[in-house]
Design a protein around this motif. Structure first.
Motif, PDB file in Angstrom:
ATOM      1  N   UNK A 103       0.901  -0.762   0.027  1.00 55.17           N
ATOM      2  CA  UNK A 103      -0.325  -0.290   0.090  1.00 55.17           C
ATOM      3  C   UNK A 103       0.800   1.754  -0.454  1.00 55.17           C
ATOM      4  N   UNK A 104       2.133   0.886   0.533  1.00 51.36           N
ATOM      5  CA  UNK A 104       2.982   2.052   0.463  1.00 51.36           C
ATOM      6  C   UNK A 104       3.200   3.209  -0.955  1.00 51.36           C
ATOM      7  N   UNK A 105       3.204   2.319  -2.009  1.00 53.33           N
ATOM      8  CA  UNK A 105       2.826   2.798  -3.251  1.00 53.33           C
ATOM      9  C   UNK A 105       1.685   3.045  -3.958  1.00 53.33           C
ATOM     10  N   UNK A 106       0.255   2.647  -3.077  1.00 59.16           N
ATOM     11  CA  UNK A 106      -0.896   2.470  -3.222  1.00 59.16           C
ATOM     12  C   UNK A 106      -0.868   2.046  -4.438  1.00 59.16           C
ATOM     13  N   UNK A 107      -0.449   0.757  -4.559  1.00 64.69           N
ATOM     14  CA  UNK A 107      -0.570  -0.775  -5.827  1.00 64.69           C
ATOM     15  C   UNK A 107      -2.286  -0.707  -5.010  1.00 64.69           C
ATOM     16  N   UNK A 108      -2.654  -0.867  -3.614  1.00 69.27           N
ATOM     17  CA  UNK A 108      -4.192  -1.516  -4.182  1.00 69.27           C
ATOM     18  C   UNK A 108      -4.773  -1.008  -4.290  1.00 69.27           C
ATOM     19  N   UNK A 109      -4.874   0.976  -4.397  1.00 68.08           N
ATOM     20  CA  UNK A 109      -6.099   1.627  -4.392  1.00 68.08           C
ATOM     21  C   UNK A 109      -6.002   1.918  -6.154  1.00 68.08           C
ATOM     22  N   UNK A 110      -5.029   0.839  -6.856  1.00 65.26           N
ATOM     23  CA  UNK A 110      -3.846   1.794  -8.382  1.00 65.26           C
ATOM     24  C   UNK A 110      -6.034   0.427  -8.938  1.00 65.26           C
ATOM     25  N   UNK A 111      -5.790   1.182 -10.154  1.00 68.70           N
ATOM     26  CA  UNK A 111      -6.309   0.427 -10.901  1.00 68.70           C
ATOM     27  C   UNK A 111      -5.839  -1.134 -11.509  1.00 68.70           C
ATOM     28  N   UNK A 112      -4.171  -1.122 -11.591  1.00 63.74           N
ATOM     29  CA  UNK A 112      -3.953  -3.166 -12.135  1.00 63.74           C
ATOM     30  C   UNK A 112      -4.123  -3.814 -10.731  1.00 63.74           C
ATOM     31  N   UNK A 113      -4.164  -2.956  -9.509  1.00 60.97           N
ATOM     32  CA  UNK A 113      -3.736  -3.737  -7.991  1.00 60.97           C
ATOM     33  C   UNK A 113      -5.344  -4.008  -7.998  1.00 60.97           C
ATOM     34  N   UNK A 114      -6.565  -3.886  -8.293  1.00 57.07           N
ATOM     35  CA  UNK A 114      -7.197  -3.824  -7.696  1.00 57.07           C
ATOM     36  C   UNK A 114      -7.843  -5.233  -7.355  1.00 57.07           C
ATOM     37  N   UNK A 115      -8.052  -5.753  -6.153  1.00 53.57           N
ATOM     38  CA  UNK A 115      -9.237  -6.935  -6.227  1.00 53.57           C
ATOM     39  C   UNK A 115     -10.272  -7.681  -6.878  1.00 53.57           C
ATOM     40  N   UNK A 116     -11.186  -6.272  -7.611  1.00 48.66           N
ATOM     41  CA  UNK A 116     -12.156  -6.649  -8.016  1.00 48.66           C
ATOM     42  C   UNK A 116     -11.887  -6.101 -10.212  1.00 48.66           C
ATOM     43  N   UNK A 117     -11.275  -5.228 -10.029  1.00 49.30           N
ATOM     44  CA  UNK A 117     -11.070  -4.936 -11.111  1.00 49.30           C
ATOM     45  C   UNK A 117     -10.091  -4.770 -12.375  1.00 49.30           C
TER      46      UNK A 117
ATOM     47  N   UNK B  66      -9.419   6.442 -13.856  1.00 54.44           N
ATOM     48  CA  UNK B  66     -10.078   8.079 -13.496  1.00 54.44           C
ATOM     49  C   UNK B  66     -11.510   7.812 -14.776  1.00 54.44           C
ATOM     50  N   UNK B  67     -11.688   6.147 -15.007  1.00 56.16           N
ATOM     51  CA  UNK B  67     -12.723   6.728 -16.285  1.00 56.16           C
ATOM     52  C   UNK B  67     -13.695   6.143 -15.904  1.00 56.16           C
ATOM     53  N   UNK B  68     -14.154   5.236 -14.345  1.00 58.47           N
ATOM     54  CA  UNK B  68     -14.604   4.948 -13.038  1.00 58.47           C
ATOM     55  C   UNK B  68     -15.108   5.846 -12.943  1.00 58.47           C
ATOM     56  N   UNK B  69     -15.193   7.284 -12.667  1.00 55.97           N
ATOM     57  CA  UNK B  69     -15.495   8.575 -12.378  1.00 55.97           C
ATOM     58  C   UNK B  69     -14.929   9.702 -12.745  1.00 55.97           C
ATOM     59  N   UNK B  70     -15.312  10.417 -14.115  1.00 54.70           N
ATOM     60  CA  UNK B  70     -14.017  11.110 -14.394  1.00 54.70           C
ATOM     61  C   UNK B  70     -14.245  12.449 -14.323  1.00 54.70           C
ATOM     62  N   UNK B  71     -15.239  12.697 -13.228  1.00 56.26           N
ATOM     63  CA  UNK B  71     -15.494  14.692 -12.369  1.00 56.26           C
ATOM     64  C   UNK B  71     -14.439  14.094 -11.686  1.00 56.26           C
ATOM     65  N   UNK B  72     -13.852  12.958 -10.920  1.00 52.10           N
ATOM     66  CA  UNK B  72     -12.740  12.685  -9.707  1.00 52.10           C
ATOM     67  C   UNK B  72     -11.323  12.604 -10.040  1.00 52.10           C
ATOM     68  N   UNK B  73     -10.811  13.869 -10.089  1.00 57.15           N
ATOM     69  CA  UNK B  73      -9.076  13.595  -9.735  1.00 57.15           C
ATOM     70  C   UNK B  73      -8.345  13.327  -9.141  1.00 57.15           C
TER      71      UNK B  73
END
Ligand code: HEC
Ligand code: HEC
Ligand code: HEC
Ligand code: HEC
Ligand code: HEC
Ligand code: HEC
Ligand code: HEC
Ligand code: HEC
Length: 483
Positions: free
Chosen positions: A24-38, A185-192
């Motif tokens: 998580x230190x490099x934010x991998x789990x919240x990243x698009x690739x590391x997401x455990x669903x998508x 980002x495309x999951x909510x294009x207004x959330x930068x």
């Protein structure tokens, strides 16, 4: 988020002993690739590795399913050929997934961020252009005009100070993206905060997410908004075009693109040459320099040419610009103090239009493919500028009132006067016969990044010596920026 320097030598160890969540230190789990669903999931590995596991990209053993990938950079499951310019699924590691064959859909900026129908906090992206829309990153790069990934590679490898984490064999997509932190980002294009981009010297950090953790060059130190277009909240102000996210929800693409484009960049592509351009290079974009000069320029002495009016510099007199900027048909609402974003006009990956111009600008589909040196180029000015609704037989705009003056906006500070030059239309036009196809003048003779007019025009000895194509305005000021 701080950058964690990881070296290839320690990678095998990391892969074996770190689980995705401890990364998580490099934010991998919240990243698009590391997401455990998508996140990442290759079909042939689904039985052994959960979605999001590093192994869907890196193979920690020399071979998997008896296929050897050990020779690939960073033990990736597929290689990248940084020299090709027509791309295929096999030519770039990322295209293994980011292509229709690879199954990951992505649309261009025009669709995802430029055609939003906003309702409350959520947004739906629609494609309204009718033109061909790429549906994957591979399609976008294979459009007629795209960022040439081989040139991007060369630029990065030849400028190690600007690209500290780029090395021989690196993948050119990783110049702009860090696959370990990029979010959806495309999951909510207004959330930068769901940024997908990283500045090349801040790999490991997201740019535009507004977390105020700026490390060196991105200017976001301690502020939640300064990585966003909202940093231009007072004049010259950034106003989001129609159907786009507000300034506060849009990354500061100017800083991002100018990381490379504030200086000349070598290219193997050929572009239509205009005054001052050099074959083999794309010119520096001067977006922030007002040089003590707001628009008109010094009218005496040496003209120190200031930056673009579409950038920080302001318009001369009035600009007849469409909503949401102003109203070209209302003299009390002709404005002159805005700054635009590069992505208001350009795609980031590629498009069928010259110079990667967007298919949809300011909410309006262009309706034609912009190609070559032609007055049709004006079709991509039209979504934001209009003073003259007369059109040519081929459906493109004439732009007569804009330059000659006319009834639509009496206050339009037109530069040229139809009655000057003894009625000789071909003083400026390509023919004296209005019906001739040569009559309209190509817009690029006078309008491009950095363009201006002054007294040294194509009829003066100085202008002839330099090869300029413009004509000095008949009406003052005679020195002005024209872009
Ligand atoms: C979407 C694919 C993808 C996923 C998933 C992924 N990586 Fe990477 N990784 C890459 C790419 C691409 C590079 C090479 C970057 C370059 O071109 O310079 C890389 C490089 C690395 C490097 C080498 C850095 C260096 O300095 O050479 C390490 C270590 C690494 N990744 C670890 C991980 C770990 C640990 C995970 C899981 C937590 C992970 N990666 C998940 C694509 C991925
Ligand atoms: C010159 C910088 C640059 C390069 C090189 C680049 N990108 Fe991008 N990319 C961007 C920017 C800026 C965005 C955000 C705006 C957008 O989506 O158009 C983006 C967005 C994306 C997105 C998200 C699109 C969406 O729907 O939100 C993906 C996926 C992506 N890039 C993948 C890639 C891949 C794969 C490569 C290499 C083949 C690549 N990019 C090369 C700048 C770049
Ligand atoms: C193993 C398959 C795979 C590989 C290889 C891969 N990606 Fe992805 N990528 C995905 C998936 C799956 C997503 C999430 C898709 C979604 O959210 O709809 C994704 C999402 C992204 C996003 C987030 C943007 C968005 O909104 O879609 C970016 C940026 C991105 N990838 C860039 C890259 C780059 C750059 C590379 C190469 C270095 C790469 N990817 C390689 C599968 C992959
Ligand atoms: C996304 C909207 C947009 C597009 C597309 C656009 N412009 Fe502009 N333009 C503006 C805005 C807004 C201003 C006012 C800038 C300012 O306030 O400093 C402006 C100002 C100008 C000015 C300065 C006018 C003056 O009075 O000083 C010129 C010249 C101009 N644009 C030419 C063009 C040309 C040529 C094109 C097409 C190649 C074009 N613009 C495309 C929005 C746009
Ligand atoms: C108002 C629309 C508009 C905006 C905003 C805009 N551009 Fe352009 N851009 C153009 C047009 C038109 C051309 C083609 C004429 C030319 O070469 O300048 C172009 C060409 C370019 C080129 C090729 C230059 C060359 O030498 O051939 C680059 C690079 C570029 N733009 C980058 C940028 C960057 C970076 C930004 C943001 C700082 C930006 N543009 C903002 C309209 C725009
Ligand atoms: C990492 C460096 C880098 C960044 C960041 C970057 N570019 Fe470029 N750009 C290049 C290079 C290298 C070229 C020359 C290769 C080519 O012609 O495609 C180029 C060429 C261009 C061109 C002319 C090429 C064409 O196909 O029309 C445009 C327009 C352009 N970039 C716009 C942008 C915009 C808009 C952004 C921000 C979203 C951006 N660039 C970000 C490196 C970069
Ligand atoms: C000092 C320069 C100059 C002179 C002289 C001039 N024009 Fe123009 N005119 C322009 C510019 C610049 C444009 C806009 C670019 C374009 O569309 O050709 C323009 C546009 C036009 C257009 C719209 C172009 C089209 O698509 O048909 C018409 C019509 C026109 N001028 C008529 C005339 C006539 C008739 C004369 C002679 C009586 C004349 N102009 C003399 C500069 C000039
Ligand atoms: C001979 C040079 C020349 C040519 C060719 C030319 N323009 Fe212009 N244009 C100018 C000058 C000079 C201005 C005045 C800039 C200013 O407002 O300070 C101008 C202004 C504009 C403006 C801004 C008007 C405003 O509201 O202030 C737009 C938009 C524009 N031109 C579009 C075009 C288009 C589209 C074409 C091609 C069909 C074109 N021009 C061809 C010289 C030219």
């Amino acid at each position: 988020m701080k950058i964690i320097a990881i070296h290839i030598s320690s990678m095998v160890v990391l892969l074996l002993f770190l689980t995705a969540s401890s990364f998580a230190e490099v934010n991998y789990t919240s990243s698009a690739h590391g997401d455990n669903g998508e996140g990442v999931s290759r079909g042939d590995l689904q039985d052994n590795y959960v979605t999001g596991n590093c192994a869907h990209c890196h193979e920690q053993h020399a071979s998997m399913d008896s296929v050897t990938h050990a020779a690939n950079e960073s033990l990736l499951f597929s290689a990248t050929d940084s020299d090709v310019v027509i791309y295929s699924t096999a030519s770039n590691f990322c295209f293994q997934c980011h292509s229709s064959a690879g199954g990951v859909e992505n649309y261009d900026y025009s669709a995802t961020f430029g055609s939003l129908i906003l309702s409350g906090d959520s947004a739906v992206a629609v494609d309204s252009s009718g033109a061909t829309q790429p549906s994957s990153i591979l399609d976008a790069f294979n459009a007629t005009h795209g960022h040439n990934l081989s040139d991007v590679y060369q630029y990065a490898i030849n400028n190690p100070t600007l690209f500290p984490s780029f090395k021989a064999g690196s993948n050119s997509c990783t110049v702009c993206h860090d696959p370990h932190v990029a979010r959806r980002n495309h999951s909510d294009p207004t959330d930068a905060t769901l940024s997908v981009i990283s500045l090349p010297d801040e790999h490991g950090d997201l740019f535009g997410d507004g977390d105020g953790d700026g490390l060196s060059s991105d200017g976001d130190e301690g502020s939640s908004v300064s990585e966003r277009m909202s940093r231009w909240a007072v004049a010259p102000e950034y106003v989001a075009p129609f159907n786009e996210a507000d300034a506060v929800d849009t990354p500061d693409y100017n800083t991002f693109c100018l990381y490379c484009h504030n200086e000349a960049v070598a290219t193997t592509e050929s572009y239509p040459l205009h005054f001052g351009s050099v074959s083999g290079y794309v010119l520096p974009i001067d977006w922030f320099d007002i040089a003590g000069d707001t628009g008109d320029g010094n009218q005496t002495g040496t003209y120190v040419v200031p930056g673009d009016k579409h950038g920080l510099n302001i318009a001369t007199g009035n600009a007849a610009i469409e909503a949401p900027f102003g109203d070209p048909n209302d003299d009390s609402n002709l404005e002159n103090d805005f700054i635009l974003s590069c992505t208001n006009c350009h795609e980031a990956h590629g498009s069928d239009n010259d110079y990667m111009h967007r298919r949809v600008i300011n909410g309006r589909p262009l309706g034609v493919i912009i190609s070559g040196v032609t007055s049709a180029l004006g079709q991509h000015c039209f979504p934001c500028h209009e003073e003259d609704s007369t059109i040519r037989p081929n459906g493109t705009m004439k732009w007569k009132d804009t330059h000659h003056g006319g009834p639509t906006a009496s206050n339009n500070d037109n530069p040229y006067s139809v009655n000057d030059h003894s009625g000789q239309c071909d003083y400026c036009h390509g023919s004296s016969d209005q019906q001739s196809v040569d009559f309209p003048i190509a817009c690029e003779e006078c309008h491009y990044h950095g363009s201006y007019v002054d007294e040294f025009d194509k009829y003066s000895p100085e202008g002839i010596a330099q090869g300029v194509k413009y004509v000095t305005p008949d009406n003052s000021p005679y020195r002005r920026k024209t872009f």
